[in-house]
Structure formats: structure tokens, C-alpha cells
Design a protein around this motif. Structure first.
Motif, short mmCIF file in Angstrom:
data_model
loop_
_atom_site.label_atom_id
_atom_site.label_comp_id
_atom_site.label_asym_id
_atom_site.label_seq_id
_atom_site.Cartn_x
_atom_site.Cartn_y
_atom_site.Cartn_z
N SER A 155 7.31 -8.28 0.00
CA SER A 155 6.73 -8.11 -1.32
C SER A 155 5.56 -7.14 -1.24
O SER A 155 5.12 -6.76 -0.16
N ALA A 156 5.04 -6.76 -2.40
CA ALA A 156 3.90 -5.85 -2.42
C ALA A 156 2.69 -6.48 -1.76
O ALA A 156 1.90 -5.80 -1.09
N ASP A 157 2.52 -7.80 -1.91
CA ASP A 157 1.38 -8.48 -1.29
C ASP A 157 1.45 -8.40 0.23
O ASP A 157 0.42 -8.24 0.90
N ALA B 197 3.05 -0.32 -1.91
CA ALA B 197 3.03 -1.39 -2.90
C ALA B 197 3.50 -0.89 -4.26
O ALA B 197 4.29 -1.55 -4.95
N ILE B 198 3.03 0.30 -4.66
CA ILE B 198 3.46 0.87 -5.94
C ILE B 198 4.95 1.18 -5.90
O ILE B 198 5.68 0.96 -6.89
N LEU C 187 7.38 -0.28 -4.04
CA LEU C 187 8.17 -1.50 -4.08
C LEU C 187 8.19 -2.10 -5.49
O LEU C 187 9.20 -2.67 -5.92
N ARG C 188 7.08 -1.99 -6.20
CA ARG C 188 7.03 -2.53 -7.55
C ARG C 188 7.73 -1.63 -8.56
O ARG C 188 8.23 -2.10 -9.58
N ARG D 85 11.20 -1.89 -11.77
CA ARG D 85 10.77 -1.48 -13.10
C ARG D 85 11.61 -0.31 -13.61
O ARG D 85 11.91 -0.23 -14.81
#
Length: 293
Positions: free
Chosen positions: A118-120, A138-139, A141-142, A146
Motif C-alpha cells: 500500500s502507499a503507507d 505513493a502517488i 500506487l494511489r 483512480r
């Protein structure tokens, strides 16, 4: 509480080991073992979509093997000639299959990486070493899920005015698809710029910045690491004893199949199956706990 609930460092170490083995080992037994484990675990994580994706990779592997054997010439076992008169040999064909399976297996392992990380976890692992890299990953993966949702939303809106991807003639559908793609690209660029400005205003790139994390290295992670390092030790012993060496040119030559060889195979197979075993065991304990209520 499956493999994704383990410590991020454990996840990173495991996937680094199995992906490296998938790319480096060219022995058919080890390669097929890793491929089958990646096939099973990707289906376990992503279900029907992973099954269809994995099946789609098989004809691509066969196509690449035929292409490789037609234009790469080595080996002495001639099967036939291609359209331009070059020999297609058994050795080049088998080596093409080996390369294709390595790439296909790596793709399946990376699909598992995407579902586990995950981004975390990315921010936790790379935040201190490289804040810019952790922010970018992180951006990214998110952003991927989207983008999928935005494509569906735009296509639904365009379908309301008769300009959806599945509406009109073939030429009109192509134009509609290009229009929707242009909208998605514009939306993605704007979203990335907005996310970058937002994270910069929050001080994401400041020196000495600390990130909140909920990860602890507990006894379960310690037990997993002990078993993983035991399997890695057995596998590395096989590498040092040259049990994974293969020769494809000019003939296919296997190393001697000794009893120790199958111990090395078992260690590597257990390494690749560890996440599947952990998740099956977790699901079993969960069902037993529910029955006891």
C-alpha cells in the motif's frame, strides 16, 4: 490477516528474493516451480482477473519462443526451417520458452506486489532514505485505481450523449476512444500537479521529517523471517553447488539429479509458497474461531 499484514520490510525482502530468483534461475525445474507459485498466489490475491491475465500470458510466451527460435541461431538439434530458410533448433526454442516464462512469472509476481504493498508501506520503507522517491511511488500506487474509476466515469458521461466507446460504427468508436483517452490524460496531469502541490505544502520533502506508521516487528514477523532465511540458505547452497546451472548452447545439458538437488528444489518451492501457506493457515484459524463463537 494474511501476508499483507506482515511488516513492510518482510514483504520487501520476500518479493525481492522471489523476483530475483525468477529472473536469474534458468533451470526448468526451479523456473516452473516459481512460475506455478506465482500463478497460484496471484489468483489467491486478485481472483478472476488474475486468472484471465495469467492465461493471456501463456500464448504470449509461446509466440515469443517461436519468434526467438526463428531469429536466434544456436543449437544442433534442427527441427525445421522458417520462411526465410533459417534453421529452428530445439535448443533455441527451449531457451525462448525459458525467457518467456521468466518475464511472465515476473509480471505475475509484480501483480502480487501491487496487491500487497500500500502507499503507507511505501512511505514507511523509503520515507527516510528518499522522501522524493517515496512520494512518487505513493502517488503512483494511489493514482492507478483512480485512473480506472475516472475512465469509467468519463465513459458513462460520454455514453449519455451517444459518444461512448461502445457506441456508433468502428470509426466512431475509435474517435470516441481517442477523445476519452485525451480527457483521461488531461485529468491525470492535473491530478498529479494538484497532489504534488498538496504534498509540498504539507512539508513532505523537508529534511528530518518523520512519518506516522502503525507497523511493528512482532513475533509473527520474526518466525516468518526465520523460515524465509532457512529457505534462502538452502537455495543459495544449491547455487553455490552449481545445481541450478543450465547449458542450452550447443546442446541442452542438465546437472546431475542427485537427492540433494531435490532438497534444494523443496527449499525454493517452500520459499515461493510461503505467502499462500500463511494465508490459508490464517483463513483456517479464522473459520475455527468463528465456529467456536
Amino acid at each position: 490477516m494474511g501476508f499483507e499484514r506482515c511488516h513492510p520490510a518482510v514483504n520487501l525482502l520476500y518479493f525481492t528474493a522471489v523476483i530475483t530468483g525468477m529472473l536469474v534461475f534458468q533451470h526448468p525445474v526451479f523456473l516452473i516451480a516459481s512460475y506455478i507459485c506465482a500463478f497460484i498466489y496471484s489468483i489467491k490475491r486478485n481472483h478472476r482477473k488474475a486468472f484471465l491475465f495469467n492465461l493471456l500470458l501463456l500464448p504470449l510466451v509461446a509466440t515469443f519462443a517461436l519468434y526467438y527460435s526463428s531469429y536466434t541461431h544456436f543449437g544442433v538439434t534442427i527441427l525445421q526451417k522458417n520462411l526465410i530458410g533459417n534453421n529452428i533448433t530445439l535448443e533455441s526454442l527451449v531457451y525462448g520458452v525459458v525467457l518467456g516464462l521468466s518475464v511472465a512469472g515476473t509480471c505475475m509476481w509484480f501483480s502480487c506486489v501491487y496487491s500487497v504493498f500500500s502507499a503507507d508501506k511505501v512511505v514507511y520503507l523509503f520515507g527516510k532514505a528518499s522522501p522524493r522517491l517515496s512520494l512518487f511511488l505513493a502517488i503512483l500506487l494511489r493514482m492507478i485505481p483512480r485512473i480506472k474509476k475516472e475512465v469509467k466515469r468519463i465513459n458513462t458521461a460520454q455514453s449519455g450523449i451517444g459518444l461512448g466507446i461502445g457506441q456508433g460504427t468502428v470509426w466512431q468508436r475509435l474517435r470516441n476512444g481517442i477523445r476519452i483517452l485525451s480527457m483521461v490524460i488531461t485529468w491525470t496531469i492535473e491530478s498529479l500537479a494538484t497532489a504534488s502541490d498538496s504534498m509540498r505544502s504539507r512539508g513532505s520533502l523537508l529534511r528530518g521529517r518523520k512519518a506516522f506508521s502503525i507497523y511493528r516487528f512482532d513475533n509473527r514477523d520474526r518466525a516468518y523471517v526465520v523460515v524465509m532465511f532457512a529457505c534462502l540458505t538452502i537455495t543459495l547452497m544449491g547455487v553455490m553447488l552449481r545445481q541450478m546451472d543450465m547449458q542450452y548452447d550447443p546442446r541442452i545439458v542438465f546437472p546431475t539429479f542427485t537427492p540433494m538437488f531435490w532438497i534444494f528444489v523443496s527449499g525454493y518451492l517452500l520459499l515461493c509458497l510461503m505467502p499462500v501457506i500463511l494465508e490459508i493457515w490464517t483463513e483456517y484459524r479464522f473459520r475455527k474461531a468463528r465456529q467456536a463463537i
